[in-house]
Design a protein around this motif. Structure first.
Motif, short mmCIF file in Angstrom:
data_model
loop_
_atom_site.label_atom_id
_atom_site.label_comp_id
_atom_site.label_asym_id
_atom_site.label_seq_id
_atom_site.Cartn_x
_atom_site.Cartn_y
_atom_site.Cartn_z
N GLY A 189 32.89 29.10 35.18
CA GLY A 189 34.16 29.80 34.95
C GLY A 189 35.10 28.96 34.09
O GLY A 189 35.77 29.48 33.19
N ARG A 190 35.12 27.65 34.34
CA ARG A 190 35.97 26.78 33.51
C ARG A 190 35.48 26.78 32.08
O ARG A 190 36.27 26.79 31.14
CB ARG A 190 35.96 25.34 34.07
CG ARG A 190 36.81 25.16 35.30
CD ARG A 190 37.04 23.68 35.60
NE ARG A 190 35.81 22.98 35.93
CZ ARG A 190 35.22 23.02 37.12
NH1 ARG A 190 35.76 23.74 38.10
NH2 ARG A 190 34.11 22.36 37.36
N ALA A 228 36.67 29.84 30.26
CA ALA A 228 38.06 29.76 29.82
C ALA A 228 38.19 28.87 28.59
O ALA A 228 38.87 29.22 27.62
CB ALA A 228 38.93 29.23 30.96
N TYR A 247 39.58 30.22 24.96
CA TYR A 247 40.89 29.78 24.48
C TYR A 247 40.82 28.51 23.63
O TYR A 247 41.79 28.17 22.97
CB TYR A 247 41.82 29.53 25.66
CG TYR A 247 42.11 30.78 26.44
CD1 TYR A 247 43.05 31.71 25.98
CD2 TYR A 247 41.43 31.07 27.61
CE1 TYR A 247 43.28 32.88 26.68
CE2 TYR A 247 41.66 32.22 28.31
CZ TYR A 247 42.59 33.12 27.85
OH TYR A 247 42.82 34.27 28.52
N THR A 297 31.70 47.15 35.10
CA THR A 297 32.39 46.03 34.45
C THR A 297 33.07 46.49 33.18
O THR A 297 34.23 46.16 32.92
CB THR A 297 31.37 44.92 34.10
OG1 THR A 297 30.66 44.57 35.27
CG2 THR A 297 32.07 43.70 33.56
N LEU A 304 37.04 46.31 32.28
CA LEU A 304 37.50 45.54 31.13
C LEU A 304 38.29 46.41 30.16
O LEU A 304 39.30 45.98 29.60
CB LEU A 304 36.30 44.92 30.41
CG LEU A 304 35.75 43.66 31.07
CD1 LEU A 304 34.44 43.25 30.43
CD2 LEU A 304 36.75 42.52 30.94
N PHE A 336 41.61 46.91 31.56
CA PHE A 336 42.40 45.69 31.42
C PHE A 336 42.90 45.53 29.98
O PHE A 336 44.06 45.22 29.73
CB PHE A 336 41.55 44.47 31.81
CG PHE A 336 42.22 43.14 31.60
CD1 PHE A 336 43.16 42.67 32.51
CD2 PHE A 336 41.92 42.36 30.49
CE1 PHE A 336 43.79 41.44 32.31
CE2 PHE A 336 42.55 41.14 30.29
CZ PHE A 336 43.48 40.68 31.20
N ARG A 347 41.34 37.05 25.99
CA ARG A 347 41.33 37.37 27.43
C ARG A 347 40.09 38.18 27.79
O ARG A 347 39.45 37.93 28.81
CB ARG A 347 42.61 38.14 27.79
CG ARG A 347 43.83 37.25 27.68
CD ARG A 347 45.11 37.99 27.99
NE ARG A 347 46.24 37.08 27.80
CZ ARG A 347 47.50 37.41 28.01
NH1 ARG A 347 47.81 38.63 28.40
NH2 ARG A 347 48.46 36.53 27.82
N GLN A 374 37.04 35.97 27.75
CA GLN A 374 36.93 35.12 28.94
C GLN A 374 36.36 35.90 30.13
O GLN A 374 35.47 35.43 30.84
CB GLN A 374 38.29 34.53 29.31
CG GLN A 374 38.19 33.54 30.46
CD GLN A 374 39.46 33.46 31.29
OE1 GLN A 374 40.49 33.99 30.88
NE2 GLN A 374 39.38 32.82 32.41
N LEU A 375 36.91 37.09 30.33
CA LEU A 375 36.44 37.89 31.47
C LEU A 375 34.98 38.30 31.29
O LEU A 375 34.21 38.31 32.25
CB LEU A 375 37.33 39.13 31.63
CG LEU A 375 38.75 38.81 32.10
CD1 LEU A 375 39.63 40.05 32.03
CD2 LEU A 375 38.72 38.27 33.53
N SER A 415 32.73 35.29 32.00
CA SER A 415 32.69 34.85 33.40
C SER A 415 32.22 35.96 34.35
O SER A 415 32.18 35.74 35.55
CB SER A 415 34.04 34.30 33.83
OG SER A 415 35.05 35.26 33.58
N PRO A 428 29.54 38.20 36.36
CA PRO A 428 28.23 37.79 36.89
C PRO A 428 27.08 38.11 35.93
O PRO A 428 26.16 37.30 35.78
CB PRO A 428 28.11 38.60 38.17
CG PRO A 428 29.50 38.84 38.60
CD PRO A 428 30.30 38.98 37.34
N ALA A 483 39.23 28.85 36.95
CA ALA A 483 39.86 28.62 35.67
C ALA A 483 40.42 29.92 35.14
O ALA A 483 39.77 30.94 35.17
CB ALA A 483 38.83 28.07 34.70
N ARG A 533 44.37 37.58 35.20
CA ARG A 533 42.97 37.40 34.85
C ARG A 533 42.15 36.95 36.06
O ARG A 533 41.00 37.36 36.22
CB ARG A 533 42.84 36.39 33.71
CG ARG A 533 43.22 36.98 32.37
CD ARG A 533 42.79 36.09 31.25
NE ARG A 533 43.39 34.77 31.32
CZ ARG A 533 44.63 34.49 30.92
NH1 ARG A 533 45.41 35.44 30.46
NH2 ARG A 533 45.09 33.27 31.00
N LEU A 535 23.88 37.30 41.98
CA LEU A 535 24.98 36.67 41.26
C LEU A 535 26.33 37.24 41.69
O LEU A 535 27.31 36.51 41.82
CB LEU A 535 24.80 36.87 39.75
CG LEU A 535 23.69 36.04 39.11
CD1 LEU A 535 23.45 36.48 37.68
CD2 LEU A 535 24.06 34.56 39.13
#
Lengths: 754, 419
Positions: free
Chosen positions: A668-669, A672, A676, A718, A722, A725, A740, A743-744, A747, A749, B194, B204, B229
């Motif tokens: 996840g990190r 991001a 970004y 998903t 999205l 969003f 954004r 990123q989603l 991350s 699954p 994150a 987010r 997952l």
């Protein structure tokens, strides 16, 4: 040959500017430890001397007992240092000068090969017939760089009777121990011998070739048969006799009298031109196109499976963008939309063929050069924390920049198989050298690869071969050779391990190179895996690789790496069968696998959880992204895969074992950072990636980004979330909105499914 | 030292007591009365599993320093009596483990000698699987023994984190249960999801969570892998919050070594002190596979082990949790009796293991393996490792070991009866 290039097509994502930036990265990485002026500089005398000194110091730290040897043999050290520099030169682009260039040998011999082929073809009636046969067979695969040789029966027999096979085992061993050559060099050469068409092999250095069995003979030839040089002649080998009888029976009374192949009739292998049943006596019959349907029926009737039946476009399904994306994900690190389209245009066969290249492109070569430079600096535990990240960065940069992703993927696969960690080896040079070995030979014969790895300096440190003495043998390497490298648990006994350990006694290092220390070697006869009279470790490797269990063991690992996390027994046996037919030639087997029905079976499409390295490298390649390479390795370590530093000798378990709360949060990190920019990823130009969709509605933006990042494979639920969003106030606007959403997406699954 | 400690009386007596105690507590949930075993389980108690990975050299940890056979087998690696802390006649503990020796003298450290299993497997990975699954024939997906405990309703009750791994490295089978792997924490600062730059970060994070929830279990084209997952993503988000909360409350101020083991045990102490609702912690110390030049390497490992475990125990005592925690330190096998020509030792069989805690019946347990009766040059075990598991299950966590181990094993009496 189709070679996907960056910067092709309308949707190209990597620009010339991006390439320039990559180039700067590679240069900087080199400068990190070497200093600005010398970065990527060709080797000079002073540099050579410094490199020697470092090498000598490293050796002293590593091998206190051999200090005197290292000090007393400066010439050896000069050679070792010179080899490093030569490799460096080769890697930094001077044309085809270094042994490290791997396929350079082949490239250079391309014209010779053609000339020889023409000459032979003129002279050789079988050659004419072969060309006719090729023209007839529409399904003939295009020539690949590792294509098995096609040649006449007569020529084969001549060679089998004479030439290198005539040498005794002792002479063979002597050749292996010839001073002044490093193991990896020899590995490269024997690969060259393997891969150069064998018509030119007689001109190639003989010492590299150690093959004792002819192609097409997959069973074990025991000592007696080998000594009589009866192998391949057909008449003397009981197994051959039996198989020929079987084939005659299959083909009926007037059957094809195939004298060259020990392969069971009617396997899928026979589809390629060079391998169809063929004889000199009944050419017409032999050169007729094989009736595959009849073969399959016959095999089925006898309860034999057709190993890796080919995926026939049209009959078995399409080869569209989805299939191309899947193939390029598995054989490489994933493709951009442009590369995908190009693959579809080229077709299945050409796309598969294009994967088997080592032609990596200039950028990747520069990363390799920086890796060599960095590796030279790495020595000793004190500074491992500073030295490992740039070393990892050089490999990661090469993976992202390369045009030959399969070579890197195979190197990564074998790195996990022969898992060696810098934590114990502590010599960056040795680790990098092992990686280059795995990369150069990863698509070759498994036997050759194992033998080379057994002599690899990093391996000799890692599993204590370097201190294996006849007085009390060290079992470390022998055990893992059977358990983790060739057979798997349950196919050997503790007695085998003890005896094999005796065979490997005296396999030591001298000045950083393999050296058989006769004083430490146990010369007695040993019995390993049911074979009597073995003496040296190289024979143990040969015997282990010949075991039926070996093909199944390797097949399971190949399937896990390239197809599915949970292969069923039938699939493993199918690939194992293909491996045996190909004499455990990894490249040839993968070529069949990638073009097989098994590979394209829909359940396999998303049945793999991608490892951190392939996942991150794939994302960066898809967007033409760049990273702060030296920092990327650390991020990947948090995700559970630290290059050059596998957790133990079993390597990374892969599959579901990639996933824990710790590694998921680390991914996840990364998502991001990737979206970004920041810590270790240089900001991606999302406006360029998203194109017109950047200002479009949420649906268009999500579709475009999902296409680029995930080959469009996201769940409907998903996608709906999205889109909502992206259209909401939280989504933001412009490039911010694209970040954004990216990123989603990354991350989610399903992004971890490869 | 624990002669006639008969199982029948222990267990029956205990169950009677537990039932009696339960009857006096009006606030116990109703299911507690359904079965004696349920009422007896003790999810408040904690087991810390410390895996000395690679095969610890038992003979050079608990050293039979005056046995001539030992001295003969270890010409360069033997440890002289002068450098040992006394355990019994002719038996000494390595001085690197001094913090543990203090616990031994306080009666809080049990050393079980000669632990192993029949037909020892000398593969690290097979033997580790055997220890983790508590089965001599582990299959690829059989869950770990401690995960089987954690899967039980008493332990996996609502919102609990019954099992957690501290430290990096691969997640072992021992902690993979029927609901997937237990959470793994390496560093607390890595727990927060994150979100990128601050603007809209909360949205987010919420969205990530929603996406993990939104994927339908059955409809997805990813099948089983995707379902796995998705479950992992959801669980991770939930667990991270819980762990972070506990860590913010707990304190670990001991003097831990810089090695990874120090960080992992510090984290475990912090989470235990912070009141994380966990029953088992898994920690691993790598590097015991000492095939060559063992002397220094092994000494360093033992020094880290002694220092880390000593600091951990001090922190546990300071947090007032000492009577709720038991540490089990074991290795997948010991090493060959005779050293090899590389001044190291190859894979062996039986070895001692440690059990540490206020609830522990300290001292030496089990018979020492005999050096004059080797099989295949290896020690023969005198105590089956599952007898130690049985002790932890029956006497410490107070769940039925026969059911969890699939077979009846007489517990080694290492646990002091609680009342």
């Amino acid at each position: 040959m189709l070679r996907p290039r960056r910067g092709d097509g309308s949707a190209a994502v990597a620009t010339a500017a991006g390439d320039a930036a990559h180039q700067r990265d590679a240069t900087r990485l080199g400068r990190l430890l070497v200093g600005p002026r010398r970065a990527l500089q060709r080797g000079g005398r002073s540099r050579l001397r410094r490199s020697e000194d470092r090498f000598r110091r490293a050796l002293r730290r590593q091998e206190p007992s051999r200090r005197s040897a290292a000090g007393a043999r400066p010439a050896v050290l000069v050679r070792a240092g010179a080899t490093v520099v030569r490799r460096h030169r080769a890697a930094s682009g001077s044309p085809l000068s270094g042994r490290g260039a791997g396929l350079a040998h082949e490239a250079r011999s391309g014209r010779d090969r053609r000339r020889v082929r023409e000459r032979r073809a003129r002279r050789d009636r079988a050659g004419q017939l072969r060309r006719r046969r090729e023209a007839e067979d529409e399904d003939a695969l295009p020539a690949l760089h590792r294509r098995p040789p096609r040649r006449s029966r007569a020529g084969r027999t001549r060679r089998a009777r004479g030439g290198r096979r005539r040498r005794s085992r002792r002479a063979e061993r002597r050749a292996l121990l010839r001073p002044g050559r490093r193991l990896a060099d020899r590995g490269f050469e024997s690969r060259a011998v393997d891969s150069v068409d064998r018509r030119t092999a007689r001109a190639a250095p003989r010492s590299g070739a150690r093959r004792v069995r002819p192609r097409g003979c997959t069973h074990v030839h025991r000592g007696r048969w080998r000594r009589r040089r009866a192998v391949g002649r057909g008449g003397s080998c009981r197994v051959h006799q039996q198989r020929r009888a079987e084939r005659r029976q299959d083909a009926g009374s007037g059957g094809v009298r195939d004298r060259r192949s020990a392969r069971p009739a009617g396997t899928a292998r026979s589809r390629s031109a060079h391998d169809a049943p063929r004889t000199r006596r009944t050419p017409r019959r032999a050169f007729a196109l094989p009736d595959r349907a009849a073969e399959a029926r016959r095999d089925a009737a006898r309860g034999r499976s057709v190993n890796l039946a080919p995926y026939v476009v049209g009959r078995d399904g399409a080869f569209g963008p989805a299939q191309a994306a899947y193939l390029l994900r598995r054989a490489g690190f994933g493709a951009t939309p442009a590369e995908r389209e190009q693959a579809v245009r080229g077709g299945l066969e050409a796309t598969v063929a294009a994967q088997f290249t080592l032609d990596e492109g200039r950028l990747a070569t520069q990363f390799a050069a920086s890796g060599v430079q960095v590796a030279e600096q790495c020595s000793g535990a004190e500074k491992l924390g500073e030295e490992l990240p740039p070393l990892q960065g050089a490999w990661l940069g090469r993976m992202v920049a390369t045009r030959a992703p399969l070579a890197e993927k195979l190197a990564l696969f074998w790195h996990g198989h022969f898992a060696t960690s810098i934590d114990k080896v502590q010599l960056g040079v040795a680790m990098w050298q092992q990686y280059e070995l795995l990369r150069a030979q990863g698509g070759g014969r498994f036997a050759t690869l194992v033998d080379a790895v057994a002599r690899d300096p990093a391996m000799l440190h890692w599993l204590d071969g370097n201190s294996n003495e006849k007085t009390a043998p060290n079992e470390n390497f022998a055990r893992e050779l059977f358990e983790l490298f060739t057979l798997g648990i349950g196919h050997y006994s503790e007695h085998d391990i003890r005896e094999a350990a005796r065979c490997f006694t005296g396999w030591h290092l001298k000045a950083g190179r393999y050296w058989r220390n006769e004083r430490a070697h146990d010369p007695g006869r040993k019995r390993v895996l049911g074979r009597d009279g073995l003496e040296d470790g190289t024979e143990v490797v040969a015997v282990a690789v010949e075991q039926p269990a070996c093909a199944s063991f390797v097949a399971g690992k190949l399937l896990r790496a390239f197809v599915t996390d949970s292969p069923d027994a039938a699939a493993i046996e199918e690939v194992a069968g293909a491996l045996r037919e190909e004499q455990l030639d990894i490249g040839a087997t993968l070529r069949r696998l990638f073009a097989s029905r098994l590979f394209f079976a829909p359940p396999h499409r998303r049945a793999r959880i991608g490892g951190p390295v392939e996942w991150a490298v794939g994302l960066l390649r898809r967007v033409g992204g760049r990273a702060k390479w030296s920092a990327l390795g650390g991020a990947l370590a948090e995700m559970g895969q630290s290059l050059f530093q596998p957790p133990n000798v079993k390597g990374w378990d892969g599959g579901r074992a990639w996933i824990s709360s710790r590694t998921l949060l680390a991914r996840g990190r990364f998502a991001a950072e990737f979206a970004y920019g920041g810590g270790f990823v240089v900001a991606v130009d999302w406006e360029r990636i998203a194109g017109d969709a950047i200002a479009g509605d949420g649906g268009a933006l999500v579709a475009t980004l999902a296409d680029v990042l995930l080959d469009g494979q996201i769940e409907a639920s998903t996608r709906a979330r999205l889109v909502a969003f992206a259209d909401s106030a939280d989504g933001g606007s412009g490039a911010e909105r694209a970040m954004r959403v990216a990123q989603l997406l990354v991350s989610a699954p399903e992004a971890l499914l490869q | 030292m624990s002669g006639g400690f008969s199982m029948a009386t222990t267990r029956r007596g205990f169950l009677v007591q537990a039932l009696g105690a339960a009857a006096t507590l009006p606030l116990l949930p109703r299911f507690a009365f359904a079965r004696a075993a349920l009422a007896a389980a003790r999810p408040d108690r904690i087991v810390v599993l410390l895996d000395l990975a690679g095969g610890n050299d038992g003979l050079n940890t608990v050293v039979p320093h005056s046995d001539p056979l030992y001295l003969a087998a270890r010409p360069t690696l033997r440890i002289e009596a002068a450098g040992l802390l006394p355990l019994a006649d002719g038996l000494g503990l390595r001085s690197e483990l001094a913090p543990l020796h203090r616990r031994f003298e306080a009666g809080e450290l049990a050393i079980v000698q000669g632990v192993g299993y029949p037909n020892p497997d000398l593969s690290h990975f097979k033997s580790t699987d055997i220890w983790h699954s508590a089965s001599l024939t582990p299959t690829e997906y059989s869950p770990g023994w401690i995960a089987r405990v954690a899967d039980r309703p008493e332990f996996a009750g609502s919102g609990r984190l019954p099992l957690i791994m501290c430290g990096g490295g691969p997640v072992p089978r021992a902690i993979v249960g029927s609901r997937g792997p237990a959470p793994q924490v390496d560093r607390i600062d890595q727990l927060r999801p994150a979100a990128g730059p601050e603007a809209g970060a909360a949205a987010r994070v919420a969205e990530q969570k929603a996406i993990a929830e939104a994927i339908s279990t059955s409809g997805g084209s990813g099948g089983a892998a995707l379902a796995f997952l998705r479950d992992a993503a959801r669980a991770t988000q939930r667990q991270a919050v819980q762990i972070e909360q506990a860590a913010s409350k707990g304190r670990a101020s001991g003097d831990y070594p810089a090695a990874p083991l120090g960080g992992a045990l510090r984290l475990a102490a912090q989470l235990i002190g912070g009141g994380l609702d966990g029953s088992a912690y898994y920690v691993r110390q790598d590097g015991y596979d000492t095939h060559a030049f063992q002397r220094d390497q092994h000494a360093l490992l033992l020094r880290d082990l002694g220092q880390a475990l000593g600091a951990f125990w001090d922190d546990v005592v300071a947090a007032g949790a000492a009577d709720r925690v038991v540490v089990l330190a074991w290795s997948e096998f010991g090493r060959r009796v005779a050293e090899n020509g590389s001044k190291g030792t190859d894979h062996g069989a039986a070895a001692p293991l440690f059990v540490l805690g206020k609830g522990v019946r300290g001292g030496l347990h089990g018979a020492a393996p005999r050096l004059d009766a080797l099989i295949d040059k290896n020690l023969v075990h005198t105590t089956d490792f599952r007898r130690v598991y049985a002790a932890l299950l029956d006497d410490w966590l107070e769940v039925d070991s026969t059911e969890l181990l699939g077979e009846r094993f007489e517990p080694v009496p290492v646990i002091r009866r609680s009342s």
